[in-house]
Design a protein around this motif. Sequence first.
Motif, PDB file in Angstrom:
ATOM      1  N   ASP A   1      -9.658   6.465  -1.211  1.00  0.00           N
ATOM      2  CA  ASP A   1      -9.925   7.728  -0.513  1.00  0.00           C
ATOM      3  C   ASP A   1      -8.882   8.775  -0.890  1.00  0.00           C
ATOM      4  O   ASP A   1      -9.208   9.963  -1.044  1.00  0.00           O
TER       5      ASP A   1
ATOM      6  N   GLY B   1       0.804  -1.213   0.000  1.00  0.00           N
ATOM      7  CA  GLY B   1       0.000   0.000   0.000  1.00  0.00           C
ATOM      8  C   GLY B   1       0.838   1.265   0.000  1.00  0.00           C
ATOM      9  O   GLY B   1       0.509   2.241  -0.683  1.00  0.00           O
TER      10      GLY B   1
ATOM     11  N   ASP C   1      -4.988  -5.492   0.408  1.00  0.00           N
ATOM     12  CA  ASP C   1      -6.104  -5.930   1.242  1.00  0.00           C
ATOM     13  C   ASP C   1      -7.214  -4.887   1.215  1.00  0.00           C
ATOM     14  O   ASP C   1      -7.011  -3.745   0.771  1.00  0.00           O
ATOM     15  N   VAL C   2      -8.397  -5.264   1.668  1.00  0.00           N
ATOM     16  CA  VAL C   2      -9.584  -4.417   1.533  1.00  0.00           C
ATOM     17  C   VAL C   2      -9.399  -3.065   2.224  1.00  0.00           C
ATOM     18  O   VAL C   2      -9.788  -2.024   1.683  1.00  0.00           O
ATOM     19  N   THR C   3      -8.803  -3.069   3.400  1.00  0.00           N
ATOM     20  CA  THR C   3      -8.602  -1.818   4.129  1.00  0.00           C
ATOM     21  C   THR C   3      -7.664  -0.883   3.376  1.00  0.00           C
ATOM     22  O   THR C   3      -7.932   0.326   3.245  1.00  0.00           O
ATOM     23  N   THR C   4      -6.569  -1.437   2.839  1.00  0.00           N
ATOM     24  CA  THR C   4      -5.613  -0.615   2.086  1.00  0.00           C
ATOM     25  C   THR C   4      -6.237  -0.129   0.782  1.00  0.00           C
ATOM     26  O   THR C   4      -5.997   1.014   0.359  1.00  0.00           O
ATOM     27  N   GLN C   5      -7.037  -0.974   0.142  1.00  0.00           N
ATOM     28  CA  GLN C   5      -7.765  -0.550  -1.057  1.00  0.00           C
ATOM     29  C   GLN C   5      -8.591   0.695  -0.771  1.00  0.00           C
ATOM     30  O   GLN C   5      -8.565   1.670  -1.534  1.00  0.00           O
ATOM     31  N   ALA C   6      -9.335   0.652   0.322  1.00  0.00           N
ATOM     32  CA  ALA C   6     -10.206   1.776   0.672  1.00  0.00           C
ATOM     33  C   ALA C   6      -9.389   3.048   0.901  1.00  0.00           C
ATOM     34  O   ALA C   6      -9.786   4.143   0.484  1.00  0.00           O
ATOM     35  N   ARG C   7      -8.234   2.908   1.547  1.00  0.00           N
ATOM     36  CA  ARG C   7      -7.393   4.081   1.810  1.00  0.00           C
ATOM     37  C   ARG C   7      -6.838   4.668   0.515  1.00  0.00           C
ATOM     38  O   ARG C   7      -6.757   5.897   0.361  1.00  0.00           O
TER      39      ARG C   7
ATOM     40  N   THR D   1      -5.428  -0.865  -7.045  1.00  0.00           N
ATOM     41  CA  THR D   1      -5.660  -1.565  -5.775  1.00  0.00           C
ATOM     42  C   THR D   1      -5.462  -3.074  -5.889  1.00  0.00           C
ATOM     43  O   THR D   1      -5.811  -3.811  -4.969  1.00  0.00           O
TER      44      THR D   1
END
Length: 335
Positions: A197, A160, A188-194, A184
């Motif tokens: 954003d 990330g 992982d899903v959390t890093t994708q979202a960041r 992405t």
Amino acid sequence: MSETTDTVTDAVLDVRDLRVAFGPIEPVRGVSFSLRRGERLGLVGESGSGKSLTALAIMRLARRAQLSGQVLLEGEDLLTLKPRQMEKVRGGRVAMVYQDPMSALNPVQTVGHQLEEAIRLHSRLDRRGARERAIELLDGVGVPHPQRRVEQYPHEFSGGMRQRVMIAMAMCADPAVLICDEPTTALDVTTQARIMDLLDRLVEDHGTAVMLITHDLGVAAGFCDSIQVMYGGRIVERAEAEALYRAPVHPYSEALLGAAVDLSLELGVPIPTIGGQPPLAGRLPSGCSFHPRCPHAQDVCRTDSPALESAAGRPVACHFADARAQTLEESDVRV
């Protein structure tokens, strides 16, 4: 019959009938679209549809390919520029975030050195100024302790964080257009979202126009204003994101959305798939390239290639787009 272009006068990027050929093989066939300042455009489709090659052609990085059509960046046709001229445009007025940051970054140079090199290429800053700008960029994309991190090498960053470095490098000259090719993937899903954003904030703060290439329909739905569906080297449907997800008109768009993983499915219920395989660029079927996999195909689909024409207020390349759009409207009325 000519393809629908939907070009607009205030577009920062206006692609017209872009074709990419390798000898007799044409993996990208007449792609046209426009991108306004601050707009977020998604390009979706299976692997082999021509998405990444379209991006590389825009950047003039499709090696040994014959390019035709027009790629107008703020009115200037990039396909007519000489290599030296294109070097100043690439990474400056239009930049790209690649799918794999580990292979895009040089493993034997520090992150700071690579950022500074890109900054000095597109500005008049000296080494000290470039170093300060590199630290500022890393801080802007959320890399902690940027003063220390500029001295580190890519392998010392997580996936990330490497992607954040790539985004910082792409934004070093405040480009008018940013192309993101699967930014992405493998995160992982959390890093994708960041990461998404971060891209969202860059659009809001800088007014950058973003073209997002992705396999993740959820990411596209949450980020993009409009979506283009690509298949067999062509755009087969273009619509606002909400309209496309609510009522896809082209059978391929419908199948693609239907094949998205639904976590609400009960155990034992098979996950929907699209039968068959995408066609190879050198072995495209006659007529509509999707007809071998289309459950609605008829004789005309096997012989005549449909033009990209307006149906249900959007461009769709399907012989039966009007009838399918009418069916969708009647379904909405009944609901």
